[in-house]
Motif scaffolding. Structure first.
Motif, PDB file in Angstrom:
ATOM      1  N   GLN A 144      -9.414  -3.172   2.420  1.00  6.23           N
ATOM      2  CA  GLN A 144      -9.883  -2.623   3.685  1.00  6.23           C
ATOM      3  C   GLN A 144     -11.314  -3.065   3.999  1.00  6.23           C
ATOM      4  OE1 GLN A 144      -9.330   1.604   3.184  1.00  6.23           O
ATOM      5  NE2 GLN A 144      -7.122   1.506   3.568  1.00  6.23           N
ATOM      6  N   LYS A 145     -12.150  -3.178   2.970  1.00  2.00           N
ATOM      7  CA  LYS A 145     -13.558  -3.536   3.158  1.00  2.00           C
ATOM      8  C   LYS A 145     -13.815  -5.049   3.043  1.00  2.00           C
ATOM      9  CE  LYS A 145     -14.869   0.676   3.714  1.00  2.00           C
ATOM     10  NZ  LYS A 145     -15.387   1.154   5.027  1.00  2.00           N
ATOM     11  N   TYR A 174      -8.918  -0.153  -1.423  1.00  2.85           N
ATOM     12  CA  TYR A 174     -10.241  -0.041  -0.795  1.00  2.85           C
ATOM     13  C   TYR A 174     -10.863  -1.422  -0.585  1.00  2.85           C
ATOM     14  CZ  TYR A 174     -15.250   0.938  -0.394  1.00  2.85           C
ATOM     15  OH  TYR A 174     -16.557   0.982   0.012  1.00  2.85           O
ATOM     16  N   THR A 196       0.829  -1.197   0.000  1.00  2.00           N
ATOM     17  CA  THR A 196       0.000   0.000   0.000  1.00  2.00           C
ATOM     18  C   THR A 196       0.867   1.252   0.000  1.00  2.00           C
ATOM     19  OG1 THR A 196      -1.758  -1.165   1.185  1.00  2.00           O
ATOM     20  CG2 THR A 196      -1.819   1.244   1.216  1.00  2.00           C
ATOM     21  N   SER A 226      -6.205   2.237  -6.384  1.00  2.00           N
ATOM     22  CA  SER A 226      -7.008   2.764  -5.271  1.00  2.00           C
ATOM     23  C   SER A 226      -8.181   1.843  -4.965  1.00  2.00           C
ATOM     24  CB  SER A 226      -7.514   4.167  -5.607  1.00  2.00           C
ATOM     25  OG  SER A 226      -6.448   5.068  -5.804  1.00  2.00           O
ATOM     26  N   PHE A 227      -8.780   1.285  -6.002  1.00  2.00           N
ATOM     27  CA  PHE A 227      -9.887   0.354  -5.800  1.00  2.00           C
ATOM     28  C   PHE A 227      -9.421  -0.900  -5.062  1.00  2.00           C
ATOM     29  CE2 PHE A 227     -11.819  -3.593  -7.431  1.00  2.00           C
ATOM     30  CZ  PHE A 227     -13.085  -3.463  -6.875  1.00  2.00           C
TER      31      PHE A 227
END
Length: 226
Positions: free
Chosen positions: A76-77, A73, A31, A69-70
């Motif tokens: 994280q989700k 994300y 990251t 970026s996706f």
């Protein structure tokens, strides 16, 4: 459950916990590398504003900003537990497949689809999918997927970088012009930054031995027979 069986389950739980910890550590470093690569993108974009056309700006934004970026994300989700994303996990475990899709969706489809009316907008669909696949071996992190080794990541980014640059040079010769010059410069800069960061992380991890994971796997453990 006797003492030896309980001991085995305890050691298995510790090993699993260590593996998950290593995976999270690698994901965190990846990251940071992605953020560093995005910074390089913005720097190069600002330097090429006079030479960067609108379509090349959109392509660069999708490939080197939106796609990584996706994935960050999604990590994280915990989106990888959804069935609709399982195909991406499988592709991320095979860098040759991810690289081939990227070359086809980001490069070949542009030269093919832009020859028809509104072809550029059609090209954005395979470009987006191919860009996500390109970054997946490096950024995807989930508990049921083994992280790609540094050696495979290094080979993956080295080969794709060479093919990426060589393909653009060949198209420049074919068109007798440089219509995708801005996209090539931004992509090459991001790939170089990614390679340098990967080498630094690789060297840092190899500079010491993780005693918590080595003990019990290589070194014998003395049981208490009392």
């Amino acid at each position: 459950m006797n003492r030896s069986t309980a001991f085995i389950f305890l050691r298995a739980g510790n090993v699993k916990e260590n593996i998950l910890r290593v995976g999270e550590k690698v994901s965190l470093r990846n990251t940071y590398t992605a953020v560093l690569a995005l910074t390089a993108v913005l720097s190069v974009v600002l330097a090429l504003m006079e030479y960067l056309s609108a379509d090349m700006f959109i392509r660069s934004l999708i490939t080197f900003v939106a796609a990584p970026s996706f994935l960050v994300y999604a990590n994280q989700k915990r989106l990888w537990f959804r069935k609709s994303f399982r195909w991406l996990i499988k592709c991320s475990q095979s860098p040759p497949i991810s690289g081939s899709f990227f070359m086809a969706g980001a490069l070949i489809s542009y030269d093919g689809l832009t020859t028809i009316p509104y072809g550029f907008f059609l090209h954005l669909i395979p470009l987006t999918i191919a860009s996500v696949l390109y970054w997946s071996p490096f950024l995807v992190n989930c508990s049921f997927s083994k992280p790609i080794s540094y050696m495979h990541q290094f080979a993956y980014f080295t080969i794709t970088s060479i093919v990426f640059f060589t393909y653009h040079q060949m198209t420049f010769y074919f068109y007798e012009a440089q219509p995708t010059f801005g996209y090539m410069v931004i992509g090459t800069a991001v790939m170089i930054v990614t390679l340098l960061s990967l080498i630094m992380n690789w060297a840092k991890d190899e500079s010491h031995i993780d005693r918590m994971t080595v003990k019990g796997l290589v070194q014998p453990i003395k049981e208490d027979h009392k």
